[in-house]
Design an enzyme around this catalytic site. Structure first.
Site, mmCIF file in Angstrom:
data_model
loop_
_atom_site.group_PDB
_atom_site.id
_atom_site.type_symbol
_atom_site.label_atom_id
_atom_site.label_comp_id
_atom_site.label_asym_id
_atom_site.label_seq_id
_atom_site.Cartn_x
_atom_site.Cartn_y
_atom_site.Cartn_z
ATOM 1 N N LYS A 53 -1.432 7.627 3.462
ATOM 2 C CA LYS A 53 -1.683 6.186 3.386
ATOM 3 C C LYS A 53 -2.584 5.723 4.524
ATOM 4 C CE LYS A 53 3.006 5.931 1.640
ATOM 5 N NZ LYS A 53 4.405 5.636 2.027
ATOM 6 N N PRO A 100 0.770 -1.222 0.000
ATOM 7 C CA PRO A 100 0.000 0.000 0.000
ATOM 8 C C PRO A 100 0.812 1.289 0.000
ATOM 9 C CG PRO A 100 -0.074 -1.092 2.155
ATOM 10 C CD PRO A 100 1.020 -1.667 1.374
#
Length: 290
Positions: free
Chosen positions: A58, A2
């Site tokens: 994130k 990610p």
DNA sequence: AGGCATGTTACAGG
DNA sequence: ACCTGTAACATGCC
């Protein structure tokens, strides 16, 4: 997997699946994530609904009703899986195929909804975390957002900002782009890709950057991230497709992971090399990136 | 066996 | 207090 694009894809996917669903129960299989899970708080989510999902850098924020907020970071290997009432697992993002038996072991937290639907937080390396804030003020004060630079896709990440930021600092460009205080959401993969497109070598010092290069960095950052989101993000492993939608950006990596391969620029066939900068692999073409 | 892996942050030294 | 670089965290795969 990610970095910003992957988290954004997860966010969009989750929005379609769990928005306005009521949590019935939360089960914790392993409380020892990056931070120890506050059991009391997370178990109290039972009975509440997920009203909104947001992404900052994130990080994912789940706004629950009654001013409760759940902050999630996927770390290096965090993923969400969703399963519907038939107990058939579906991906919550476009890019993870589920090997049910193998992954069970890493299912750390499970959210149960009505009609047997479940949201599973799975994380092999446990660098991710889940925190619950009982009040909006507590959430807003959280220290994870304190030092975050601008979102790359927003207007405040622009030539002027970046030029000002790098003035009077001396560091290499790669470290700077990886630094969440400067720009939030990039990680090792995308920084490598961006610098390749800009034809700038990762070790270049900030004070050696020309204005036109600063401009190129800003433009290519936005371009790469947007393109990746469009392709559903990227994944190095556990990758498969389901309903025709899959993250395929990794097929478009131009340098990341391509050590020993030929440079993909036309009329260049120099071998891509890997070197370590600040404990992280950097991939680049010696000839194209100066 | 040893090196490597998508991230963050605590800490040390300037 | 700010800036920078390093190491550590937990786990699995080559």
């Amino acid at each position: 997997m990610p970095e910003l694009p992957e988290v954004e894809v997860v966010k969009r996917s989750l929005e379609k699946k769990i928005l306005n669903l009521r949590i019935k129960k939360v089960k914790i299989n392993d409380e020892n994530l990056r931070y120890k899970i506050d059991k009391d708080n997370i178990l109290k989510l039972a009975g509440k609904k997920i009203k909104k999902i947001e992404r900052r850098s994130k990080f994912l924020t789940f706004k629950i009703n009654n001013n409760v907020f759940m902050l999630v970071h996927l770390g290096m290997t965090g993923k969400f899986f969703f399963s519907n009432e038939l107990n058939k697992k579906f991906k919550t993002s476009f890019y993870y195929e589920i090997n049910e038996i193998k992954d069970l072991k890493h299912d750390r937290v499970i959210f149960f909804f009505e009609n047997k639907r479940k949201l599973i937080y799975n994380d092999v390396r446990k660098f991710g975390f889940i925190k619950v804030y009982k009040k909006k003020t507590e959430y807003l004060k959280n220290n994870h957002f304190k030092n975050l630079g601008p979102e790359p896709l927003k207007k405040d990440f622009n030539f002027n900002y970046f030029k000002t930021y790098i003035t009077n600092r001396n560091r290499c460009i790669k470290d700077t782009l990886m630094d969440q205080k400067c720009i939030s959401g990039l990680g090792n993969i995308y920084v490598n890709e961006i610098l390749f497109l800009c034809r700038i070598k990762p070790s270049r010092k900030l004070n050696k950057l020309k204005d036109f290069e600063i401009n190129k960095i800003v433009k290519n950052t936005k371009k790469v991230l947007k393109y990746s989101i469009k392709l559903g993000g990227s994944s190095i492993k556990n990758f498969s497709s389901d309903d025709g939608k899959k993250g395929i950006f990794q097929q478009h990596f131009k340098v990341y992971g391509r050590e020993g391969e030929k440079c993909s620029n036309t009329d260049c066939s120099t071998i891509i090399i890997r070197s370590i900068i600040s404990n992280r692999s950097s991939f680049f073409c010696k000839r194209c990136q100066k």
